[in-house]
Design a protein around this motif. Structure first.
Motif, PDB file in Angstrom:
ATOM      1  N   MET A 229      38.295  60.228  33.633  1.00 54.14           N
ATOM      2  CA  MET A 229      37.115  60.153  33.045  1.00 54.14           C
ATOM      3  C   MET A 229      37.099  58.852  32.167  1.00 54.14           C
ATOM      4  O   MET A 229      36.065  58.190  32.254  1.00 54.14           O
ATOM      5  N   PHE A 230      38.049  58.439  31.441  1.00 54.86           N
ATOM      6  CA  PHE A 230      37.828  57.444  30.582  1.00 54.86           C
ATOM      7  C   PHE A 230      37.886  55.954  31.620  1.00 54.86           C
ATOM      8  O   PHE A 230      37.412  54.946  31.318  1.00 54.86           O
ATOM      9  N   GLY A 231      38.700  56.172  32.863  1.00 56.64           N
ATOM     10  CA  GLY A 231      38.661  55.146  33.676  1.00 56.64           C
ATOM     11  C   GLY A 231      37.188  54.835  34.198  1.00 56.64           C
ATOM     12  O   GLY A 231      36.803  53.676  34.424  1.00 56.64           O
ATOM     13  N   LYS A 232      36.420  56.046  34.401  1.00 58.25           N
ATOM     14  CA  LYS A 232      34.985  55.785  34.949  1.00 58.25           C
ATOM     15  C   LYS A 232      34.342  55.139  33.750  1.00 58.25           C
ATOM     16  O   LYS A 232      33.402  54.171  34.078  1.00 58.25           O
ATOM     17  N   LEU A 233      34.359  55.251  32.347  1.00 60.92           N
ATOM     18  CA  LEU A 233      33.786  54.570  31.325  1.00 60.92           C
ATOM     19  C   LEU A 233      34.404  52.956  31.528  1.00 60.92           C
ATOM     20  O   LEU A 233      33.454  52.268  31.303  1.00 60.92           O
ATOM     21  N   ILE A 234      35.509  52.653  31.669  1.00 61.86           N
ATOM     22  CA  ILE A 234      35.957  51.425  31.847  1.00 61.86           C
ATOM     23  C   ILE A 234      35.392  50.455  32.869  1.00 61.86           C
ATOM     24  O   ILE A 234      34.942  49.469  32.618  1.00 61.86           O
ATOM     25  N   ASP A 235      35.240  51.223  34.005  1.00 70.59           N
ATOM     26  CA  ASP A 235      34.603  50.679  35.096  1.00 70.59           C
ATOM     27  C   ASP A 235      33.188  50.279  35.011  1.00 70.59           C
ATOM     28  O   ASP A 235      32.600  49.455  35.171  1.00 70.59           O
ATOM     29  N   LEU A 236      32.508  51.367  34.222  1.00 70.02           N
ATOM     30  CA  LEU A 236      30.916  50.928  34.055  1.00 70.02           C
ATOM     31  C   LEU A 236      30.972  50.177  32.694  1.00 70.02           C
ATOM     32  O   LEU A 236      29.780  49.261  32.943  1.00 70.02           O
ATOM     33  N   ALA A 237      31.467  50.242  31.780  1.00 69.87           N
ATOM     34  CA  ALA A 237      31.106  49.498  30.601  1.00 69.87           C
ATOM     35  C   ALA A 237      32.227  48.255  30.365  1.00 69.87           C
ATOM     36  O   ALA A 237      31.975  47.326  29.406  1.00 69.87           O
ATOM     37  N   TYR A 238      33.369  48.307  30.720  1.00 70.85           N
ATOM     38  CA  TYR A 238      34.475  47.627  30.010  1.00 70.85           C
ATOM     39  C   TYR A 238      35.310  46.808  31.337  1.00 70.85           C
ATOM     40  O   TYR A 238      36.328  46.319  31.061  1.00 70.85           O
ATOM     41  N   THR A 239      34.671  46.401  32.289  1.00 66.51           N
ATOM     42  CA  THR A 239      35.375  45.830  33.315  1.00 66.51           C
ATOM     43  C   THR A 239      35.196  44.346  32.987  1.00 66.51           C
ATOM     44  O   THR A 239      33.919  43.929  32.942  1.00 66.51           O
ATOM     45  N   PRO A 240      36.008  43.346  32.800  1.00 70.00           N
ATOM     46  CA  PRO A 240      35.870  42.075  32.413  1.00 70.00           C
ATOM     47  C   PRO A 240      35.234  41.517  33.685  1.00 70.00           C
ATOM     48  O   PRO A 240      35.365  41.555  34.894  1.00 70.00           O
ATOM     49  N   PHE A 241      34.447  40.363  33.461  1.00 66.13           N
ATOM     50  CA  PHE A 241      33.593  39.586  34.253  1.00 66.13           C
ATOM     51  C   PHE A 241      34.525  38.276  34.672  1.00 66.13           C
ATOM     52  O   PHE A 241      34.464  37.341  33.708  1.00 66.13           O
ATOM     53  N   HIS A 242      34.996  38.249  35.974  1.00 67.43           N
ATOM     54  CA  HIS A 242      36.034  37.248  36.193  1.00 67.43           C
ATOM     55  C   HIS A 242      35.221  36.244  37.037  1.00 67.43           C
ATOM     56  O   HIS A 242      34.473  36.659  38.165  1.00 67.43           O
ATOM     57  N   ALA A 243      35.178  34.920  37.125  1.00 66.09           N
ATOM     58  CA  ALA A 243      34.301  34.127  38.046  1.00 66.09           C
ATOM     59  C   ALA A 243      35.216  32.898  38.269  1.00 66.09           C
ATOM     60  O   ALA A 243      36.302  32.698  37.836  1.00 66.09           O
ATOM     61  N   VAL A 244      34.615  32.244  39.271  1.00 59.48           N
ATOM     62  CA  VAL A 244      35.507  30.867  39.648  1.00 59.48           C
ATOM     63  C   VAL A 244      34.402  29.841  39.212  1.00 59.48           C
ATOM     64  O   VAL A 244      33.162  29.711  39.909  1.00 59.48           O
ATOM     65  N   LEU A 245      34.809  28.993  38.222  1.00 56.64           N
ATOM     66  CA  LEU A 245      34.061  27.560  38.003  1.00 56.64           C
ATOM     67  C   LEU A 245      34.309  26.562  38.916  1.00 56.64           C
ATOM     68  O   LEU A 245      35.477  26.229  39.223  1.00 56.64           O
ATOM     69  N   LYS A 246      33.113  25.992  39.562  1.00 57.69           N
ATOM     70  CA  LYS A 246      33.310  24.866  40.428  1.00 57.69           C
ATOM     71  C   LYS A 246      32.677  23.821  39.866  1.00 57.69           C
ATOM     72  O   LYS A 246      31.380  23.796  39.529  1.00 57.69           O
ATOM     73  N   CYS A 247      33.088  22.435  40.495  1.00 58.29           N
ATOM     74  CA  CYS A 247      32.515  21.072  40.435  1.00 58.29           C
ATOM     75  C   CYS A 247      33.242  20.403  41.406  1.00 58.29           C
ATOM     76  O   CYS A 247      34.198  19.864  41.298  1.00 58.29           O
ATOM     77  N   GLY A 248      32.353  20.146  42.467  1.00 56.49           N
ATOM     78  CA  GLY A 248      32.956  19.563  43.602  1.00 56.49           C
ATOM     79  C   GLY A 248      34.082  20.040  44.070  1.00 56.49           C
ATOM     80  O   GLY A 248      34.208  21.322  44.523  1.00 56.49           O
ATOM     81  N   HIS A 249      35.419  19.305  44.391  1.00 54.25           N
ATOM     82  CA  HIS A 249      36.572  20.125  44.640  1.00 54.25           C
ATOM     83  C   HIS A 249      37.421  20.612  43.620  1.00 54.25           C
ATOM     84  O   HIS A 249      38.611  21.146  43.859  1.00 54.25           O
ATOM     85  N   LEU A 250      36.882  20.430  42.414  1.00 54.15           N
ATOM     86  CA  LEU A 250      37.640  21.112  40.957  1.00 54.15           C
ATOM     87  C   LEU A 250      37.302  22.385  40.979  1.00 54.15           C
ATOM     88  O   LEU A 250      35.929  22.867  40.749  1.00 54.15           O
ATOM     89  N   THR A 251      38.028  23.473  40.613  1.00 54.14           N
ATOM     90  CA  THR A 251      37.765  24.734  40.352  1.00 54.14           C
ATOM     91  C   THR A 251      38.827  25.357  39.170  1.00 54.14           C
ATOM     92  O   THR A 251      39.755  24.726  38.852  1.00 54.14           O
ATOM     93  N   ALA A 252      38.333  26.403  38.714  1.00 54.86           N
ATOM     94  CA  ALA A 252      38.915  27.313  37.707  1.00 54.86           C
ATOM     95  C   ALA A 252      38.793  28.632  37.628  1.00 54.86           C
ATOM     96  O   ALA A 252      37.259  28.856  37.694  1.00 54.86           O
ATOM     97  N   ASP A 253      39.612  29.653  37.537  1.00 57.98           N
ATOM     98  CA  ASP A 253      39.455  30.916  37.396  1.00 57.98           C
ATOM     99  C   ASP A 253      39.224  31.072  35.906  1.00 57.98           C
ATOM    100  O   ASP A 253      39.866  30.765  34.921  1.00 57.98           O
ATOM    101  N   VAL A 254      37.955  31.759  35.520  1.00 57.76           N
ATOM    102  CA  VAL A 254      37.529  32.045  34.042  1.00 57.76           C
ATOM    103  C   VAL A 254      37.173  33.199  33.893  1.00 57.76           C
ATOM    104  O   VAL A 254      36.653  34.208  35.052  1.00 57.76           O
TER     105      VAL A 254
END
Length: 482
Positions: free
Chosen positions: A164-189
């Motif tokens: 049950m608490f896992g469902k709450l975590i999936d809904l409201a507390y999942t961190p937002f991970h993205a990939v920042l790109k600029c040309g050929h340079l990238t970073a996981d953020v």
């Protein structure tokens, strides 16, 4: 957003729960187990999240206070769903909340933007056997419908509480991970707090917009040119170091402080584009324009918390092709090298922004505005001053008269026209014997025209109609003098 955890520790939470093959648990033990899971997740993935813990029964106690103030909160209520009996119970409070005085008002809706999540230490069948579920749903409704009720699937046990608490975590507390790109340079953020879906228009475009997990930098611009733009939200952009196997390094909480320090040291030695970008923006005094989605942009910039500490921030603009009017359409911006001449000048002493609008804005035109009584009084006095200088000021008199007439018709202020007409008739009676004969004719004519316009039905009451000077035998000679 910050979290307030409210835990029910009333007598009903001490009811035993039988778990086969193990010692006897109480419902509050299950709640504590679920909250431990939630807090450990936040410690690992939401290090910057601030959390307060409140326990309550007939009284309440703030166990862990916030370290700062917030305008927006996320409230997690942990309870077994028992509403209590008698005065002061939840059942009684819901039944009488509309009758309470302002000084003793029901706490919902909260006086701040919030989401209310109710974690029930009971299964759905148990709640439906009484009116508990209806009352809990009413709590959500009282909070403007922002929130959700979670119940335990199946028998009450540690595994199902974790689910049950896992469902709450999936809904409201999942961190937002993205990939920042600029040309050929990238970073996981990691973007913190995670961006919420945004609805541009509930009637025209009700589908919520979400930002891409690929954040593409499309250009750079001086801070002075971007100025202080309106934004939807602001977020920290935190680098995530990955080892060769693709696992995160230095972002989680380990059981041993030495292991954690070692992981942080390893992460600090790994080159990261996010760190390079932050330093460059800070030194050059620029911001990076980032593509969030189709016709949706934001900006990355360095913001200082103190003299020694600064962070890479991301602000989200309103979706659309032209979120900042003084920059023009985002799709039409390009590198300086594409321009025939350097738009910033050879010595970088000028700027092509703000762009001048093709059409003249309404607020830049000569529009009559009567926000305060003094503004209206000034316009009326201007007409009377010109009226006393007729016929020399005939053209100015009618110009000011028509300006007031159009504004009055636009505002539906017909009584003003009749009032000014009465003033002009009075001015006519007060003319000295030495006054030019044309003055009396012009004042009487103007007063009659205003009275016709004040009826709202005459052919002279149209908005586009202008009052013109009365042609008299004296008009020619007076015009010559002008």
């Amino acid at each position: 957003m910050p979290t307030v955890v409210v835990m029910d520790v009333s007598l009903s939470m001490t009811r035993p729960v039988s778990i086969e093959g193990s010692e006897e648990y109480q419902r509050k033990h299950l709640a504590a187990h679920g909250l431990t899971m939630l807090f450990e997740h936040m410690a690992t993935n939401y290090k910057l999240e601030f959390t307060a813990l409140v326990v309550f029964s007939s009284l309440w106690e703030l166990m862990v206070p916030f370290t700062r103030d917030y305008n927006t909160l996320q409230v997690v209520l942990v309870t077994d769903g028992c509403l209590g009996i008698g005065r002061g119970s939840l059942r009684h409070s819901l039944a009488t909340h509309s009758q309470r005085s302002e000084s003793n008002r029901f706490p919902l809706p909260f006086p701040f933007p919030s989401k209310l999540y109710i974690m029930c230490m009971a299964n759905l069948e148990e709640l439906q056997s009484t009116d508990s579920l209806d009352c809990l749903e009413r709590l959500i409704d009282l909070n403007n419908g922002e929130g959700q009720i979670f119940t335990i699937d199946g028998p009450l046990c540690l595994k199902n509480v974790q689910s049950m608490f896992g469902k709450l975590i999936d809904l409201a507390y999942t961190p937002f991970h993205a990939v920042l790109k600029c040309g050929h340079l990238t970073a996981d953020v990691q973007v913190f707090p995670r961006p919420e879906p945004f609805v541009v228009d509930e009637e025209i475009d009700p589908i919520p917009k979400v930002i891409n997990t690929d954040l593409e930098i499309v250009g750079f611009i001086d801070i002075a040119d971007i100025s202080s733009p309106p934004v939807l939200s602001r977020h920290l952009v935190l680098p995530i170091a990955l080892n060769k196997e693709g696992d995160e390094v230095g972002t989680g909480i380990t059981d041993d402080n030495e292991d954690e320090n070692s992981a942080n040291q390893i992460a600090g030695k790994i080159p990261n584009f996010c760190v390079l970008l932050h330093g460059s923006l800070k030194v050059e005094g620029m911001v990076a324009i980032v593509q969030l989605g189709p016709e949706w942009h934001g900006m990355l910039y360095s913001q200082a918390d103190s003299k020694k500490k600064s962070n890479l921030m991301m602000s989200l603009f309103e979706p659309g092709p032209e979120p900042l009017p003084w920059l023009g359409k985002m799709a039409q911006l390009g590198p300086i090298s594409d321009a025939k001449e350097n738009p910033y000048g050879e010595d970088d002493n000028k700027s092509p922004f703000p762009l001048q609008p093709k059409n003249k804005r309404s607020y830049a035109q000569n529009v009559t505005v009567w926000i305060k009584p003094s503004g209206l009084q000034t316009d009326v006095q201007k007409i009377l001053r010109n009226a006393r200088k007729l016929p020399e000021k005939t053209q100015t008199f009618y110009k000011e008269l028509n300006r007031l007439r159009k504004a009055a018709l636009a505002f539906g202020f017909l009584d003003l026209l009749k009032g000014v007409a009465d003033m002009l008739e009075r001015e006519c009676t007060l003319l000295p014997d030495t006054a030019h004969p044309d003055a009396a004719f012009q004042l009487t004519h103007a007063a009659q025209q205003l009275k016709l316009a004040s009826t709202g039905t005459s052919e002279y009451a149209g908005y586009d109609h202008n009052i013109t000077p009365l042609q008299t035998d004296f008009s020619g000679s007076s015009a010559e003098r002008m």
